[in-house]
Design an enzyme around this catalytic site. Structure first.
Site, PDB file in Angstrom:
ATOM      1  N   GLU A  25      87.272  49.649 -72.218  1.00 48.55           N
ATOM      2  CA  GLU A  25      88.615  49.854 -71.651  1.00 48.55           C
ATOM      3  C   GLU A  25      89.271  51.085 -72.288  1.00 48.55           C
ATOM      4  O   GLU A  25      88.781  51.614 -73.293  1.00 48.55           O
ATOM      5  CB  GLU A  25      89.486  48.622 -71.886  1.00 48.55           C
ATOM      6  CG  GLU A  25      89.696  48.292 -73.356  1.00 48.55           C
ATOM      7  CD  GLU A  25      90.964  47.487 -73.600  1.00 48.55           C
ATOM      8  OE1 GLU A  25      92.040  47.919 -73.131  1.00 48.55           O
ATOM      9  OE2 GLU A  25      90.870  46.466 -74.289  1.00 48.55           O
ATOM     10  N   LYS A  86      99.811  52.015 -68.084  1.00 47.20           N
ATOM     11  CA  LYS A  86      98.921  50.923 -68.459  1.00 47.20           C
ATOM     12  C   LYS A  86      98.577  50.172 -67.179  1.00 47.20           C
ATOM     13  O   LYS A  86      99.456  49.587 -66.554  1.00 47.20           O
ATOM     14  CB  LYS A  86      99.634  50.005 -69.463  1.00 47.20           C
ATOM     15  CG  LYS A  86      98.883  48.740 -69.823  1.00 47.20           C
ATOM     16  CD  LYS A  86      99.705  47.894 -70.789  1.00 47.20           C
ATOM     17  CE  LYS A  86      99.221  46.452 -70.796  1.00 47.20           C
ATOM     18  NZ  LYS A  86     100.126  45.571 -71.556  1.00 47.20           N
ATOM     19  N   VAL A 106      91.907  45.168 -69.765  1.00 47.31           N
ATOM     20  CA  VAL A 106      90.694  44.371 -69.556  1.00 47.31           C
ATOM     21  C   VAL A 106      90.520  44.073 -68.062  1.00 47.31           C
ATOM     22  O   VAL A 106      89.436  44.243 -67.494  1.00 47.31           O
ATOM     23  CB  VAL A 106      90.743  43.070 -70.385  1.00 47.31           C
ATOM     24  CG1 VAL A 106      89.639  42.103 -69.975  1.00 47.31           C
ATOM     25  CG2 VAL A 106      90.643  43.400 -71.883  1.00 47.31           C
ATOM     26  N   ASP A 138     104.829  34.509 -68.993  1.00 43.80           N
ATOM     27  CA  ASP A 138     104.029  35.680 -69.349  1.00 43.80           C
ATOM     28  C   ASP A 138     102.583  35.275 -69.640  1.00 43.80           C
ATOM     29  O   ASP A 138     102.252  34.812 -70.734  1.00 43.80           O
ATOM     30  CB  ASP A 138     104.647  36.399 -70.556  1.00 43.80           C
ATOM     31  CG  ASP A 138     103.993  37.745 -70.826  1.00 43.80           C
ATOM     32  OD1 ASP A 138     102.940  38.043 -70.225  1.00 43.80           O
ATOM     33  OD2 ASP A 138     104.541  38.507 -71.652  1.00 43.80           O
ATOM     34  N   ALA A 141      97.136  39.066 -66.705  1.00 46.54           N
ATOM     35  CA  ALA A 141      96.245  39.127 -65.542  1.00 46.54           C
ATOM     36  C   ALA A 141      94.777  39.166 -65.963  1.00 46.54           C
ATOM     37  O   ALA A 141      93.882  38.941 -65.131  1.00 46.54           O
ATOM     38  CB  ALA A 141      96.588  40.354 -64.694  1.00 46.54           C
ATOM     39  N   LYS A 159      94.436  37.354 -79.803  1.00 46.89           N
ATOM     40  CA  LYS A 159      95.278  37.528 -80.982  1.00 46.89           C
ATOM     41  C   LYS A 159      96.240  36.385 -81.147  1.00 46.89           C
ATOM     42  O   LYS A 159      96.737  35.839 -80.166  1.00 46.89           O
ATOM     43  CB  LYS A 159      96.080  38.819 -80.847  1.00 46.89           C
ATOM     44  CG  LYS A 159      95.248  39.999 -81.207  1.00 46.89           C
ATOM     45  CD  LYS A 159      96.045  41.257 -81.231  1.00 46.89           C
ATOM     46  CE  LYS A 159      95.124  42.365 -81.695  1.00 46.89           C
ATOM     47  NZ  LYS A 159      95.583  43.660 -81.235  1.00 46.89           N
TER      48      LYS A 159
HETATM   49  N1  PSU Z   1      94.766  42.767 -77.001  1.00 44.53           N
HETATM   50  C1  PSU Z   1      94.474  43.521 -78.070  1.00 44.53           C
HETATM   51  N2  PSU Z   1      94.507  44.877 -77.982  1.00 44.53           N
HETATM   52  C2  PSU Z   1      94.821  45.497 -76.817  1.00 44.53           C
HETATM   53  C3  PSU Z   1      95.098  44.682 -75.691  1.00 44.53           C
HETATM   54  C4  PSU Z   1      95.060  43.341 -75.816  1.00 44.53           C
HETATM   55  O1  PSU Z   1      94.168  42.968 -79.106  1.00 44.53           O
HETATM   56  O2  PSU Z   1      94.850  46.742 -76.778  1.00 44.53           O
HETATM   57  C5  PSU Z   1      95.340  45.335 -74.364  1.00 44.53           C
HETATM   58  C6  PSU Z   1      94.098  45.145 -73.470  1.00 44.53           C
HETATM   59  O3  PSU Z   1      93.943  46.291 -72.661  1.00 44.53           O
HETATM   60  C7  PSU Z   1      94.482  43.953 -72.621  1.00 44.53           C
HETATM   61  C8  PSU Z   1      95.959  44.195 -72.430  1.00 44.53           C
HETATM   62  O4  PSU Z   1      93.782  43.892 -71.405  1.00 44.53           O
HETATM   63  O5  PSU Z   1      96.404  44.674 -73.699  1.00 44.53           O
HETATM   64  C9  PSU Z   1      96.684  42.956 -72.023  1.00 44.53           C
HETATM   65  O6  PSU Z   1      97.990  43.313 -71.669  1.00 44.53           O
HETATM   66  P1  PSU Z   1      98.929  42.223 -70.950  1.00 44.53           P
HETATM   67  O7  PSU Z   1      99.137  41.164 -71.991  1.00 44.53           O
HETATM   68  O8  PSU Z   1     100.166  43.003 -70.617  1.00 44.53           O
HETATM   69  O9  PSU Z   1      98.171  41.733 -69.750  1.00 44.53           O
HETATM   70 MN    MN Z   2     102.181  40.035 -69.754  1.00 48.75          MN
END
Ligand code: PSU
Ligand code: MN
Length: 302
Positions: A25, A86, A106, A138, A141, A159
């Protein structure tokens, strides 16, 4: 209309010859790691995959084309770019149709990998169900994508900024196999342990490859999530990281951060609070995931 897909020379040659390829990614480069370390890590990730016998395919949207595999100059340009979008599933088509530049999460990377015919993808941590999701709704996706796109994703767990038990439940509901790599326990990104059982355990890359093929044979959409614990030498214990996470969550709430800004905000705050130590952990687990993903891709290509 066909998708505006551009393969790097290396990725095109590997796919044409049936050699193993691992997708990467780019949100980790633009939003997950601080510059200038982001570029060195992105290069190290690619080198690690090559050393393990596969071709790296870093995914990004640049100039309205979906790049699968970035030439060296393009990777450097992306790492240095400011205000990069993003891109998740929801944004990908708009970004492409309007000629933007954006980094793939991802979810969006899985879509690109599938389009290019790549079955394995390495990342650091996936998005999941956020704490307080029962009121904020929240939920990343990434989880929906794992439910519908046939790519095996190697991560170090989710995490602890997320709600890990809810993330596991959401993955189970969506029929996503969550596989502990040589562990009975779900790893929690910075920490090897979460206190939660990994629903499945496999110890052999060829078994993960066989399971990937078997899902396709059964006509099951969706991918597999392989959870690879951070190397012990680089681990930060859950107790130690907990205080930084709690502070980051409070700050996000006070600042009213929402939507796709939440994950990058929390990651940046935890990084600052641990004075860069979490960055070294992040890099170590990411490269470790690249090695395992390459091993799985090699097994799949046999
Ligand atoms: N978790 C991590 N590091 C990251 C991300 C997630 O430990 O950089 C990034 C990845 O690209 C993941 C995205 O797909 O954040 C998820 O964002 P959201 O929670 O807005 O879907
Ligand atoms: Mn989100």
């Amino acid at each position: 209309m066909t998708p505006p897909l551009t393969l790097s020379a290396e990725v095109a040659a590997a796919l044409a010859a049936g050699r193993p390829v691992v997708a990467l990614e780019s949100t980790i480069v633009t939003h997950g790691l601080p510059a200038p370390r982001n570029l060195t890590v992105a290069r190290e990730a690619e080198a690690t995959i090559r050393a393990a016998g596969a071709a790296p395919a870093t995914v990004a949207v640049m100039g309205g084309r979906l790049h699968v595999g970035l030439e060296a100059e393009a990777l450097a340009a992306l790492a240095a770019a400011r205000d990069v979008w993003k891109l998740s599933r929801a944004d990908l088509a708009v970004a492409l149709a309007t000629g933007r530049t954006g980094a793939t999460t991802v979810a969006a990377t899985m879509i690109a990998a599938r389009l290019a015919g790549i079955s394995v993808f390495a990342t650091g941590g996936i998005g999941g169900v956020h704490r307080g999701a029962e009121t904020s709704f929240d939920i990343s996706a990434d989880l929906e994508e794992l439910a519908q796109t046939q790519v095996t994703v190697v991560c170090a767990g989710a995490k602890a900024i997320l709600d890990l038990p809810k993330t596991l439940e959401a993955l189970e509901t969506r029929g996503v196999p969550v596989i502990g790599w040589r562990t009975e326990e779900l790893p929690a990104f910075w920490s090897r342990r979460s206190g939660l059982a990994a629903p499945l355990r496999l110890d052999d890359a060829s078994e993960i490859a066989a399971a990937h093929r078997m899902r396709a044979a059964l006509g099951l959409p969706g991918g597999q999530l392989v959870c690879n614990p951070v190397p012990a030498a680089a681990e930060i214990s859950a107790e130690e990281i907990g205080a930084a996470i709690a502070a980051a969550l409070r700050e996000a709430e006070e600042a009213g951060v929402s939507g796709k800004a939440v994950t990058p905000f929390l990651l940046a705050r935890v990084l600052a609070a641990t004075e860069g130590r979490s960055l070294e952990t992040n890099v170590a687990l990411y490269l470790n995931n690249c090695r395992l993903a390459a091993e799985i891709a090699v097994a799949l290509s046999r």
